[in-house]
Design a protein around this motif. Structure first.
Motif, mmCIF file in Angstrom:
data_model
loop_
_atom_site.group_PDB
_atom_site.id
_atom_site.type_symbol
_atom_site.label_atom_id
_atom_site.label_comp_id
_atom_site.label_asym_id
_atom_site.label_seq_id
_atom_site.Cartn_x
_atom_site.Cartn_y
_atom_site.Cartn_z
ATOM 1 N N ILE A 138 0.851 -1.188 0.000
ATOM 2 C CA ILE A 138 0.000 0.000 0.000
ATOM 3 C C ILE A 138 0.888 1.240 0.000
ATOM 4 N N CYS A 139 0.586 2.171 -0.872
ATOM 5 C CA CYS A 139 1.312 3.449 -0.887
ATOM 6 C C CYS A 139 0.279 4.573 -0.908
ATOM 7 N N SER A 140 0.401 5.511 0.022
ATOM 8 C CA SER A 140 -0.592 6.574 0.156
ATOM 9 C C SER A 140 0.094 7.917 0.359
ATOM 10 N N VAL A 141 -0.457 8.945 -0.285
ATOM 11 C CA VAL A 141 0.110 10.297 -0.201
ATOM 12 C C VAL A 141 -1.032 11.299 -0.003
ATOM 13 N N LEU A 154 1.106 4.964 -7.629
ATOM 14 C CA LEU A 154 2.231 5.278 -6.745
ATOM 15 C C LEU A 154 3.210 4.121 -6.617
ATOM 16 N N LEU A 155 2.768 2.922 -6.978
ATOM 17 C CA LEU A 155 3.629 1.744 -6.931
ATOM 18 C C LEU A 155 4.068 1.368 -8.342
ATOM 19 N N GLY A 156 5.328 0.941 -8.464
ATOM 20 C CA GLY A 156 5.833 0.500 -9.750
ATOM 21 C C GLY A 156 5.500 -0.955 -10.023
ATOM 22 N N PRO A 190 7.279 1.658 -4.006
ATOM 23 C CA PRO A 190 6.912 3.039 -4.347
ATOM 24 C C PRO A 190 7.799 3.612 -5.444
ATOM 25 N N LYS A 191 7.172 4.330 -6.358
ATOM 26 C CA LYS A 191 7.928 5.054 -7.361
ATOM 27 C C LYS A 191 8.678 6.216 -6.701
ATOM 28 N N SER A 200 8.587 9.262 -7.393
ATOM 29 C CA SER A 200 7.697 10.409 -7.210
ATOM 30 C C SER A 200 6.916 10.304 -5.908
ATOM 31 N N ALA A 201 6.591 9.068 -5.480
ATOM 32 C CA ALA A 201 5.868 8.873 -4.224
ATOM 33 C C ALA A 201 6.784 9.036 -3.025
ATOM 34 N N ILE A 202 8.021 8.607 -3.154
ATOM 35 C CA ILE A 202 8.989 8.717 -2.058
ATOM 36 C C ILE A 202 9.411 10.160 -1.841
ATOM 37 N N SER A 203 9.524 10.919 -2.925
ATOM 38 C CA SER A 203 10.025 12.288 -2.830
ATOM 39 C C SER A 203 8.941 13.295 -2.488
ATOM 40 N N HIS A 204 7.691 12.798 -2.270
ATOM 41 C CA HIS A 204 6.590 13.715 -1.974
ATOM 42 C C HIS A 204 6.868 14.516 -0.709
#
Length: 394
Positions: A102-105, A380-382, A387-388, A390-394
């Motif tokens: 799960i990846c959430s922003v 957000l996930l590759g 996580p991509k 872009s999701a990590i650098s948010h």
């Protein structure tokens, strides 16, 4: 995978009668805000190759064993298995046993009194339901187990969370009062005073209030039942002065309960109090309620007004809380036209300006419930389930 956006602001809940089932001690009502301006984005993937369930929130991996998170995961999987056992599901029967990533922003401050947990859990539950083929009518109870307010976030527009009477909580669910298009002139401003995490969380704060506040019991038993009926009525009549007055009184009473809690809880700060004063002085100048505030468990103000009054009030905020000249964009979101302020209005409000007291404003309106975006470029996930960048650098 799927991608969901959603946001919510309360008008107000007030503690829980059952901490495990997350059952409220009173009904409540909320407005879902538009995801074009404020959103939680969540991507979920499952695979037989994943070794364990994992979650990343705003670029940081978090503990997947959080009890409320586990409750949501277990309930969604239980509903999915039940549906497949009855032959109602067309999705892959083996996927329910696979581990999930799960990846959430959030694109708004988390844990700063802007209902980030409600938005996050509703988004998560809806996304999981899309992945595992769980029907929408079962989601309100599941989302409630993550964050009580999340059950309302599954609907757009004006939404009530019914108290319910059953001990198992099966009738403590959310339902839409009116859609997001019902009152098109209504506008919402988020005045961001602080993006910092609050010192007392909503859950722990409300637990202490239930234990110690006598005012909370009076509110739940006497005030809220009639106020809910009245609030629904004025929304359906689009009666802004009555809506605004009820909203402000309810916010004030919520924070009175925080002060009646022992030890007391202070969610508002000096800047919050100045915003409250500004709103009342502005309304007093016109002799009617044109603007209303509400504060959840944090110092940031949510302002309701009508489109006709929006430009002038934003200019009033600019004047009395002047931003940095070379700072970031002060008004974000929906475009607000410029307006001139009369000297008489500025003189009658009679407040000393507080430079940089408000960091920025988000201009928005009521919005729809969760939506699914299937474009893989927005996931957000590759392909590897991580996580991509872009999701990590948010």
């Amino acid at each position: 995978m799927c991608f969901v956006e959603l946001f919510i602001i309360d008008i107000q809940s007030g503690g829980k009668r059952d901490e495990d089932l997350i059952l409220p001690i009173n009904s409540s009502l909320s407005v879902t805000l538009h995801q074009d301006q404020l959103k939680t984005t969540t991507t979920v993937a499952c695979s037989r190759n994943f070794q364990q369930d994992r979650i990343w929130l705003n670029g940081k991996e978090e503990d997947i064993n959080n009890p409320r998170l586990q409750s949501c995961l277990q309930e969604i999987r239980r509903f999915s298995r039940k549906r497949r056992n009855t032959g109602d599901s067309t999705s892959d029967a083996s996927s329910v046993s696979h581990k999930v990533h799960i990846c959430s922003v959030n694109n708004f401050p988390t844990a700063a009194g802007l209902a980030s947990s409600a938005s996050g859990y509703a988004c998560l539950v809806y996304t999981l339901s899309q992945l595992f083929g769980v029907e929408s009518e079962q989601l309100s109870a599941v989302a409630r187990q993550g964050s009580g307010s999340a059950c309302r976030s599954l609907y757009g527009g004006f939404v009530q969370w019914k108290l319910g009477t059953q001990l198992d909580g099966k009738d403590s669910l959310a339902e839409q009062v009116e859609s997001e298009s019902y009152w098109p002139e209504l506008r919402v401003l988020i005045l961001v005073v602080s993006a910092e995490q609050k010192s007392v969380g909503s859950t722990s704060g409300m637990h202490t209030s239930v234990e110690t506040s006598q005012l909370l019991k009076y509110r739940a038993d006497v005030v809220v039942p009639s106020r809910m009926e009245e609030m629904i009525r004025v929304i359906r009549e689009r009666d802004f002065p009555a809506f605004g007055e009820l909203t402000m009184k309810d916010s004030n009473q919520f924070h009175a309960i925080c002060l009646d809690t022992y030890p007391p809880i202070f969610y508002l700060n000096n800047m919050s109090h100045r915003i409250i004063s500004l709103v009342h002085r502005y309304n007093q100048y016109y002799g009617e309620t044109r603007v209303a505030y509400t504060f959840d468990a944090g110092p940031n103000a949510v302002i309701y007004t009508l489109q006709d009054h929006l430009p002038e009030f934003v200019q009033v905020v600019r004047h009395f809380f002047p931003p940095e000249v070379n700072g970031e964009e002060f008004v974000k979101g929906l475009t607000v036209c410029s307006a001139d302020l009369s000297e008489e209005l500025k003189r009658d409000i009679n407040m000393e300006p507080t430079p940089k007291g408000i960091r920025y404003i988000i201009s928005t309106k009521a919005g729809p419930g969760p939506c699914v975006v299937k474009d893989p470029n927005h996931h957000l996930l590759g392909a590897d389930g991580l996580p991509k960048k872009s999701a990590i650098s948010h």
